[in-house]
Design an enzyme around this catalytic site. Sequence first.
Site, PDB file in Angstrom:
ATOM      1  N   ASP A   1     -14.796   9.214  10.071  1.00 28.67           N
ATOM      2  CA  ASP A   1     -13.721   8.264   9.926  1.00 28.67           C
ATOM      3  C   ASP A   1     -12.459   8.912   9.910  1.00 28.67           C
ATOM      4  O   ASP A   1     -12.338  10.199   9.931  1.00 28.67           O
ATOM      5  CB  ASP A   1     -14.026   7.594   8.477  1.00 28.67           C
ATOM      6  CG  ASP A   1     -13.297   6.137   8.384  1.00 28.67           C
ATOM      7  OD1 ASP A   1     -13.839   5.347   8.372  1.00 28.67           O
ATOM      8  OD2 ASP A   1     -12.118   6.326   8.131  1.00 28.67           O
TER       9      ASP A   1
ATOM     10  N   ARG B   1       0.770  -1.159   0.008  1.00 31.26           N
ATOM     11  CA  ARG B   1       0.061   0.015   0.017  1.00 31.26           C
ATOM     12  C   ARG B   1       0.951   1.254  -0.050  1.00 31.26           C
ATOM     13  O   ARG B   1       0.572   2.216  -0.620  1.00 31.26           O
ATOM     14  CB  ARG B   1      -0.799  -0.149   1.234  1.00 31.26           C
ATOM     15  CG  ARG B   1      -1.820  -1.206   1.096  1.00 31.26           C
ATOM     16  CD  ARG B   1      -2.894  -0.999   2.463  1.00 31.26           C
ATOM     17  NE  ARG B   1      -3.964  -2.160   2.292  1.00 31.26           N
ATOM     18  CZ  ARG B   1      -5.074  -1.976   3.066  1.00 31.26           C
ATOM     19  NH1 ARG B   1      -5.106  -1.554   4.088  1.00 31.26           N
ATOM     20  NH2 ARG B   1      -5.962  -3.068   2.877  1.00 31.26           N
TER      21      ARG B   1
END
Length: 293
Positions: free
Chosen positions: A162, A51
């Site tokens: 979030d 990632r």
Amino acid sequence: MSHALLRADPVAEPSASDRLTDKDFARIAALVSGEAGIKLPPAKKLMVEGRLRKRVRHLGLPNLTRYCEHLFDEDGLVREFVHLVDAVTTNKTDFFREPEHFVSLERSLLPELLSLRRRGAKPMLKLWSAASSNGAEAYTIAMVMADLAAKGDFQFAVLGTDISTKVLLVAERAVYPVEMIAPVPPEKQQRYLMRGCSPHRHKEARIVPELRSRVGFQRLNLIDSSYPIDRDVDVIFLRNVLIYFDKPTQEAVVRQLVGHLRPGGFLILGHSESMIGTNLRLPQRSPGVFQNT
């Protein structure tokens, strides 16, 4: 004519400089754990490498070694931390995930919440998706509430929060691939989703403006010492997130969330997280559903 077998070219192994050393991985894991509460055990190292290579390319850096130097030795962390968290967080969510909770909301939780309000008033019910990811949970809540509000005399608002700015942008745009909306019941798809008409949009659907106007999003780190959120929320959803925290962090987050519930309000955890709620001795109404008494 004979046909030769074609062999795929071997996938090049990343060079040593494009791998995280144990020291650098430990530093990243400690940083993410300390600042976001998210556990990154050694088994996640390959995932994190994969990632972060996208961030390496985006920044124009040659490899992960150089990226870590940028983070820890050149004060790059000040600007990069949000992107680092975006890269390593797992944002798995679906519309109508664990649907029993939405059935419970409709059939028992909402009627009970309305019974606690003053008669004659048109109450505003507040619902919070505390780890909203790409917005699927928040919009699911809004669909259920909009159907109920059409039959009852109340208003509602949904907040989604979030830690990842990347998924919050997706949530605010409210455009999803059509395969993702498959769990949405057909009648709700008809009422609350618009299908793309142009050739490059026909495989997408967007939440209708009327529903989007009921849902807001903001960034929030659940392990912060305080939340800039109202303390009279009726229902808080925090599902399938606590599993990424260690036990003390789990309990601290749940305690703080309960502090934002109105008396009689409900905290909804994932089915696999129900035992975490029992540590606070909150009455459990059904699997994963706890009431603030």
